[in-house]
Design an enzyme around this catalytic site. Sequence first.
Site, PDB file in Angstrom:
ATOM      1  N   ARG A 192      15.659 -22.977 -13.803  1.00 46.52           N
ATOM      2  CA  ARG A 192      16.623 -23.598 -14.698  1.00 46.52           C
ATOM      3  C   ARG A 192      17.855 -24.206 -14.009  1.00 46.52           C
ATOM      4  NH1 ARG A 192      19.444 -18.814 -16.910  1.00 46.52           N
ATOM      5  NH2 ARG A 192      21.289 -19.502 -16.033  1.00 46.52           N
ATOM      6  N   TYR A 215      26.391 -15.313 -11.530  1.00 42.91           N
ATOM      7  CA  TYR A 215      25.178 -14.411 -11.034  1.00 42.91           C
ATOM      8  C   TYR A 215      24.343 -14.784 -10.213  1.00 42.91           C
ATOM      9  CZ  TYR A 215      23.352 -16.824 -15.224  1.00 42.91           C
ATOM     10  OH  TYR A 215      22.923 -18.166 -15.959  1.00 42.91           O
ATOM     11  N   HIS A 243      22.253 -21.045 -19.135  1.00 42.78           N
ATOM     12  CA  HIS A 243      21.192 -20.617 -20.054  1.00 42.78           C
ATOM     13  C   HIS A 243      21.660 -21.338 -21.214  1.00 42.78           C
ATOM     14  CE1 HIS A 243      18.826 -18.058 -22.330  1.00 42.78           C
ATOM     15  NE2 HIS A 243      20.030 -17.627 -23.165  1.00 42.78           N
TER      16      HIS A 243
END
Length: 372
Positions: A266, A279, A270
Amino acid sequence: MIAGLKATDEGGADLVQLLTPEGERVQHPDFDIDISAEELRGLYRDMVLVRRADREANALQRKGELGLWVPLLGQEAAQIGAGRALRPMDMAFPSYREHGVAWCRGIQPTEILGMFRGTDNGSWDPVEHRFHPYTIVIGNQVLNAAGYAMGQKFDGKVGDDADSEATMCFFGDGATSQGDVHEGFVWAAVYDAPLVFFCQNNQWAISEPTERQSRLPLYQRARGYGFPGIRVDGNDVLATLAVSRWALEECRQGNGPILIEAFTYRMDAHTTSDDPSRYRLSDELELWKLKDPIERVKVYLVKQQWADHAFFDSVEADAEQLAIGMRDYCVNLPDPPAERMFSQVYAEANPVLDAQRDEFLAYHAGFAGGEH
């Protein structure tokens, strides 16, 4: 166990690949594919247009025209490869990121925008397009797909004839930690449902990496339920197409279910409410940019002399026209009437809901003068 954990971060020896990140064509003893120049140009065009639509929708959300957007950046090959493997009679059950599969099922990006603007629940006919509405609840579509595929089996739509059907269900790596997914695995296995479970392992379940969810590669989980699992390079549209065609045909013949783990990444957040810089490291992102699914196809087309500048320019022009159409459509979407939220809750009139509607509309009418 250490080897298993490492294989959740890298493709591993079992990864099916037909087109390397450098655009080199490689052979596979079990999953090879004959592809014509015209077919590959079509796959390239699909991926470019879907990426442009995704980027436009992302920009529309940033401008306040959409309430939310779920990017697919980096997952174009996984979705186009799987989507183009589906036959017209097959059924697809998406999560909320399958904009590329929707494209393959004849659904225009404008038909998706209303969901993320809050004006509708999806404007396409799922029966006509054989593409179920988006599912927001993580993993719930797996139960729906299992039930549908069981119905295909009970209705005798599985076998050797040309009209046989299969179902493909899409979900992410994070969904494999949900109970609904495992229940779907159990039911599909017990009833030999013609169901291809297509897991897009994009490495991050929002902020949780795959190694925090599984000791072994996700495709190996199928073994515990008694059906095959296979890992494919999800950034390789040829490999994804080949593996998906094989899996769907196995299911149509009555040999399903099958789990495909499309190993991809990805490249964006998100959703537009997420900040991936909190993160994950930028070095990881830069590494995956070298595995871009579109660039490897472009390189191969050029090496084979299957496409020239005129072709690439025409695809870019088509992509820009698609984006312009999306933008114009989105900003001109009419606001639905206030009673719309009550109109499609139940198939028949419900007195409790009717009372709530009347109370809300009376309250809403108090603001009609624009004083509040």
